[in-house]
Motif scaffolding. Structure first.
Motif, short mmCIF file in Angstrom:
data_model
loop_
_atom_site.label_atom_id
_atom_site.label_comp_id
_atom_site.label_asym_id
_atom_site.label_seq_id
_atom_site.Cartn_x
_atom_site.Cartn_y
_atom_site.Cartn_z
N UNK A 193 80.43 6.32 -0.50
CA UNK A 193 79.36 7.00 -1.22
C UNK A 193 78.03 6.79 -0.54
N UNK A 194 77.34 7.88 -0.24
CA UNK A 194 76.00 7.87 0.33
C UNK A 194 75.20 8.93 -0.42
N UNK A 195 74.11 8.50 -1.07
CA UNK A 195 73.33 9.43 -1.88
C UNK A 195 71.86 9.11 -1.76
N UNK A 196 71.06 10.16 -1.66
CA UNK A 196 69.61 10.01 -1.69
C UNK A 196 69.07 11.00 -2.71
N UNK A 197 68.11 10.56 -3.53
CA UNK A 197 67.54 11.42 -4.57
C UNK A 197 66.05 11.14 -4.66
N UNK A 198 65.32 12.14 -5.17
CA UNK A 198 63.89 11.95 -5.39
C UNK A 198 63.48 12.63 -6.69
N UNK A 199 62.40 12.13 -7.28
CA UNK A 199 61.88 12.65 -8.55
C UNK A 199 60.37 12.55 -8.51
N UNK A 200 59.70 13.71 -8.33
CA UNK A 200 58.24 13.76 -8.25
C UNK A 200 57.71 14.54 -9.45
N UNK A 201 56.67 14.02 -10.09
CA UNK A 201 56.06 14.72 -11.22
C UNK A 201 54.59 14.37 -11.31
N UNK A 202 53.81 15.24 -11.97
CA UNK A 202 52.39 14.98 -12.14
C UNK A 202 51.62 16.24 -12.47
N UNK A 203 50.30 16.11 -12.66
CA UNK A 203 49.47 17.28 -13.00
C UNK A 203 49.21 18.15 -11.78
N UNK A 204 48.94 19.42 -12.05
CA UNK A 204 48.60 20.37 -10.99
C UNK A 204 47.12 20.73 -10.99
N UNK A 205 46.41 20.39 -12.08
CA UNK A 205 44.99 20.71 -12.15
C UNK A 205 44.25 19.56 -12.82
N UNK A 206 42.94 19.51 -12.62
CA UNK A 206 42.13 18.44 -13.19
C UNK A 206 41.99 18.56 -14.69
N UNK A 207 42.07 19.77 -15.23
CA UNK A 207 41.92 19.96 -16.67
C UNK A 207 43.13 19.46 -17.45
N UNK A 208 44.25 19.25 -16.79
CA UNK A 208 45.45 18.77 -17.47
C UNK A 208 46.20 19.83 -18.22
N UNK A 209 46.10 21.08 -17.75
CA UNK A 209 46.83 22.16 -18.40
C UNK A 209 48.17 22.47 -17.72
N UNK A 210 48.31 22.07 -16.47
CA UNK A 210 49.51 22.38 -15.71
C UNK A 210 50.12 21.09 -15.15
N UNK A 211 51.46 21.03 -15.21
CA UNK A 211 52.18 19.89 -14.63
C UNK A 211 53.46 20.41 -13.98
N UNK A 212 53.94 19.65 -13.03
CA UNK A 212 55.15 20.06 -12.32
C UNK A 212 56.15 18.90 -12.29
N UNK A 213 57.37 19.23 -11.94
CA UNK A 213 58.38 18.21 -11.64
C UNK A 213 59.33 18.79 -10.61
N UNK A 214 59.70 18.00 -9.65
CA UNK A 214 60.65 18.40 -8.62
C UNK A 214 61.64 17.27 -8.42
N UNK A 215 62.90 17.56 -8.72
CA UNK A 215 63.97 16.57 -8.59
C UNK A 215 65.00 17.11 -7.62
N UNK A 216 65.45 16.28 -6.71
CA UNK A 216 66.45 16.70 -5.75
C UNK A 216 67.45 15.60 -5.48
#
Length: 709
Positions: A193-216
């Protein structure tokens, strides 16, 4: 293509109107969560929160509202992200091993799905409040992409329509967060078994109206079975818009490509459960053909999750998903069914050195294309009336599915040696032909009222009407059903809450049997009595439950075809479930369960693979404390009682399995090693009267390094 065009147009049309519901609201910055990067859940955009230890105060799976578990008149278990991390969960089925009422690994090592029993029967799986799978061929969900899962035991048709009598699994995806967090996780384990994964998340703007997440995730691995890979490539991007504190809209995509093979081997009784002069058949044995065998799945889906609160009374929720799955399933399996007592090709009357080794094989091919669209829309109202507090839920859910299939099957009478296999010995793949397409539609209208009156009484009542249509070629069947639920609880000041409930289930089966014949809908009802205890101000939760469950048209393994299921009439299941979850002095996280189950069909047989007694204990000790860096050590034990085949003559012995973990956290780093079935016991999970047995999972050891920044 009609379904695809209609589903996508409905999804886009629905989502394009969602922002209009919030257009009149004045946008204000979303509230950010704390800065502890190792805890991503406190700012889940749907209001969920991470509670102390493994315990979680609220659950929505049983009510579709964020309701305290202590105030839910039904047995519910929650497996948190923390618990899945500590236990080294590799599949959804792994996450079910330490929950009451669940028989995980019911058919051993099966790469095709997360098969388990809840209260003696199969379960229905939901993701983000929407039904995830239709039929038996599907892509398995990646647990790294999940925030948590809930196990709702007992019928839940009032809210979900299609649900088994035993219960459902409600999965919740990781969603965008408004506090930045990033992690990379690398795994190495046995079975290459060999596995690599990532999980990135956070706001997209200073006002705090938009957020993203990218998991692979990328995995290159083998499995317990020779010649069977366990490879996966998956990506889940998502984005959330929160213009104000009352509105949340998330779009979530999922792309997953799996390359697997057949790990369920349908081995004979002799050489697995019973003696064989040649000894035990190898648990790694591959009985299909390299180059031919596969279970490859490609899954693409788009999900919309929208929520808007208009005022203190009204809230609107709409969830939708369109998915497109391709499944390429090709396999061979031993003919242990023509003569279960002696399935070998040699003469049973002559005892030779080479006897009881060779079998004939069946071949089977199923290449499926699934297109699905599901949506659930409901309004929630909180108000006082007649001296009572009401939370009323009014909803409509609709589901479509369309499946195109090509199938083929054959019989290979060339002797196949189960002890020293020779592959490519004249095998010819079967011809493949298209079969009639299947199209299903289900529409359900439901109403639920959660009522509080006085200082102690709590009640939940609900009713639902479903209409389900199944079209296969030129044949069309329509089923209608009305289901209901009632529950009442009394909450004492000391945290003790006894309850009584009645629930019903209705499950139209949108899949066909292996002969392309439709099934009758499954129906059931259940009476449940229990008591929950949560000391005031504590995350400790203790639950004790007794239930009496009746089921009609239940599915059971076909005694003549291992790839088929038949409907086995009525069944009665009674059981007792005990479950406890607590954290002791900030150092010890502890889970304990016990399950007693008695499942009997009305024809006098036994429900195969369901033990009468099960128990488990899992404990993790944090040398410093649970919230600090340092060393953590965990150990678990699972006892699975003896179970029998349908006739009650083949006894699968009791087994006790041990799991363990050790982890060390320092700043952004976490290093861990997890072992399941630590002592590497060889055991049978289940044996069936039709002639086959299934080995349980052997020892799994996985090391992980996780870095957060």
């Amino acid at each position: 293509m009609i379904l695809k065009r209609n589903a996508l147009s409905m999804l886009l049309a629905g989502t394009s109107m969602l922002p209009m519901a919030a257009a009149a609201q004045e946008a204000t910055p979303a509230t950010a969560a704390g800065d502890k990067a190792v805890q991503l859940a406190p700012i889940d955009v749907r209001g969920q929160r991470l509670d102390e230890g493994y315990a979680r105060a609220d659950a929505s799976g049983a009510t579709k509202t964020d309701t305290p578990i202590i105030e839910t008149p039904q047995a519910v278990s929650v497996v948190s992200a923390t618990q899945m991390l500590d236990q080294g969960v590799l599949t959804v089925q792994d996450a079910l091993r330490y929950s009451a009422g669940v028989r995980a690994d019911a058919y051993g090592v099966d790469s095709r799905g997360d098969d388990a029993f809840i209260r003696g029967t199969s379960f229905t799986q939901y993701l983000d409040g929407l039904r995830q799978y239709f039929g038996y061929a599907y892509a398995r969900t990646e647990p790294y992409f999940l925030d948590h899962l809930e196990i709702v035991r007992g019928p839940s048709s009032v809210l979900y329509g299609q649900g088994t009598t035993g219960g459902l699994i409600a999965l919740s995806s990781k969603l965008p967060q408004f506090a930045a967090s990033h992690e990379v996780d690398v795994q190495l384990g046995n079975s290459a078994r060999k596995q690599v994964a990532f999980d990135f998340t956070g706001p997209l703007d200073k006002a705090g109206h938009w957020a993203y997440r990218l998991i692979g995730l990328y995995r290159d691995a083998n499995s317990q079975i020779d010649h069977v890979p366990d490879d996966r490539k998956a990506l889940a991007p998502s984005i959330t818009w929160a213009p104000d504190e009352n509105t949340r809209w998330t779009l979530l995509a999922n792309l997953q490509f799996d390359h697997n093979g057949t790990s369920l081997n349908f081995l004979p009784h002799a050489g697995t459960l019973l003696p064989n002069p040649n000894g035990r058949i190898d648990t790694h044995r591959f009985v299909s053909e390299p180059g031919f065998d596969r279970y490859d799945t490609n899954q693409r889906s788009l999900t919309s999750l929208f929520e808007h609160r208009f005022n203190d009374t009204w809230k609107f929720v709409q969830n939708m998903r369109y998915s497109h799955d391709n499944v390429d399933y090709r396999t061979l399996y031993p003919d242990v069914y023509s003569n279960p007592a002696y399935p070998f090709l040699d003469d049973s009357q002559r005892i030779l050195d080479d006897s009881q080794r060779t079998v004939a094989r069946y071949s089977y091919v199923s290449i499926d294309r699934h297109k699905r669209f599901v949506t659930d829309t409901h309004a929630e109202a909180d108000f006082d009336l007649g001296g009572m507090r009401h939370r009323v839920l009014i909803g409509l859910d609709i589901g479509y599915s369309h499946t195109d299939s090509r199938q083929g099957n054959g019989f290979d009478d060339v002797p196949f040696d189960l002890y020293a296999p020779v592959y490519g010995n004249g095998f010819a793949a079967p011809d493949i032909f298209p079969i009639a397409s299947t199209h299903t539609r289900q529409t359900g209208l439901y109403v639920q009222d959660q009522i509080n009156w006085g200082d102690h009484w709590i009640a939940t009542v609900g009713v639902r009407h479903d209409r389900a249509t199944l079209t296969t070629g030129d044949d069309r069947s329509v089923d209608n059903a009305t289901t209901s639920r009632f529950g009442v609880m009394y909450r004492f000041d000391n945290g003790l809450v006894p309850y009584l409930s009645y629930t019903e289930s209705f499950q139209p089966l949108d899949s066909l049997d292996v002969y392309n014949r439709p099934y009758e809908p499954l129906r059931g009802k259940q009476y449940e009595a229990g008591v929950k205890y949560q000391p005031v101000g504590s995350s400790t939760l203790l639950t004790a439950t007794y239930y009496d469950l009746r089921e009609e048209n239940r599915l059971a393994p076909d005694p003549e075809n291992p790839l088929n299921q038949v409907q086995a009439g009525k069944a009665k299941t009674r059981g007792v479930e005990l479950e406890a979850s607590t954290r002791v002095a900030s150092h010890l996280d502890l889970i304990g369960t016990y399950t007693w189950t008695k499942a009997r069909p009305d024809d006098g047989t036994i429900v195969a693979g369901v033990p009468k007694n099960q128990g488990s204990v899992w404990a993790v000790y944090h040398v410093n404390d649970a919230e600090s860096d340092g060393l953590s050590v965990g150990v678990g034990t699972r006892t699975i009682g003896a179970n029998y085949d349908e006739t009650g003559t083949l006894k699968v012995p009791r087994k006790t399995l041990f799991d363990a973990m050790v982890a060390y956290t320092q700043g952004p780093w976490r290093f861990s090693v997890n072992a399941a079935n630590l002592t590497d016991q060889v055991y049978n999970a289940t044996c069936l009267a039709r002639g086959d047995c299934f080995y349980g999972p052997r020892r799994s050891i996985v090391g992980s390094a996780r870095y957060r920044f």
